[in-house]
Design an enzyme around this catalytic site. Sequence first.
Site, PDB file in Angstrom:
ATOM      1  N   LYS A 110     -17.392 -24.949  27.562  1.00 21.70           N
ATOM      2  CA  LYS A 110     -18.505 -25.832  27.225  1.00 21.70           C
ATOM      3  C   LYS A 110     -18.399 -26.206  25.747  1.00 21.70           C
ATOM      4  CE  LYS A 110     -23.395 -26.127  26.325  1.00 21.70           C
ATOM      5  NZ  LYS A 110     -24.656 -25.384  26.080  1.00 21.70           N
ATOM      6  N   GLY A 171     -33.839 -25.270  22.698  1.00 17.44           N
ATOM      7  CA  GLY A 171     -34.848 -24.251  22.473  1.00 17.44           C
ATOM      8  C   GLY A 171     -36.273 -24.748  22.406  1.00 17.44           C
ATOM      9  N   ALA A 197     -30.316 -27.997  27.883  1.00 14.38           N
ATOM     10  CA  ALA A 197     -31.242 -27.891  26.740  1.00 14.38           C
ATOM     11  C   ALA A 197     -32.581 -28.541  27.050  1.00 14.38           C
ATOM     12  CB  ALA A 197     -30.670 -28.492  25.469  1.00 14.38           C
ATOM     13  N   ASN A 219     -30.994 -21.145  28.802  1.00 14.78           N
ATOM     14  CA  ASN A 219     -30.935 -19.794  28.258  1.00 14.78           C
ATOM     15  C   ASN A 219     -32.304 -19.352  27.751  1.00 14.78           C
ATOM     16  OD1 ASN A 219     -28.816 -18.085  25.777  1.00 14.78           O
ATOM     17  ND2 ASN A 219     -30.320 -17.284  27.148  1.00 14.78           N
TER      18      ASN A 219
END
Length: 268
Positions: A110, A171, A197, A219
């Site tokens: 990635k 995030g 994202a 994540n």
Amino acid sequence: MDAAENIAGLADDDSWTVAGRSFRSRLIVGTGKYKSLEETAAAIEASGAEIVTVAVRRVNLSDPNAPMLQDFVDPKRYTYLPNTAGCFTAKDAVRTLRLAREAGGWNLVKLEVLGPPPHLYPDMAATLEAAEALIKDGFEVMVYCLDDPIYAKRLEELGCVAVMPLGAPIGSGLGIQNPAMFSLLLEQATVPLLVDAGVGTASDAAIAMELGCTAVLLNSAIAHAQDPILMARAMKAAVEAGRLAFRAGRMPRRMGADPSSPLTGLIR
């Protein structure tokens, strides 16, 4: 075959392919930001993911004297996807992935090259430069990019095996901020297109899948949840539900009401 068996059958035959590799799970999860490697392993298990991203510059992959990710997340069970998190130049990104290939033999990678804080948006000029170098070097590149159809097509034509536009800043947890643009991206895509994202909760992942995205990569949404294991389960269910809804085809939207029961033949 009853309804439950029919639904199970739909899920069973719905694998996807990238760079010649087939996967059943359409959820890709990261391995960073957890409280411990034990929590990392438990969350990944609960997510049902088959691919895990690994920040080469931040995760111990080679020092046997320190806790190693491989001891908790078995690379024989999961496909490791080394990434270039923390790279701000094409040179650093290319170097990082070359080191990863030397360390673990990983060829499917990635690529992300970020602009400066506080936005950390993809630096597309540097991304194109790094992608070209990596592809010439024999890498199979899944690439993080802007939700821009022109750049997405350039990366695809360059030879990237998957294109991964951001739903929102890294995030942020804001979800897909421009679903109309994703619809345009999906219309032109001939390689897998993943949301990468911005996913913050299960409904964001479901929306991505309902739009027709191939998969979802996340994540922070799991790692930063109050209960990461429970959120991993939620994300697994959301991706599966969103995919089934996309395949089923939603009802048309309309401004007025449409009664659920027919108005003809009413008992007077």
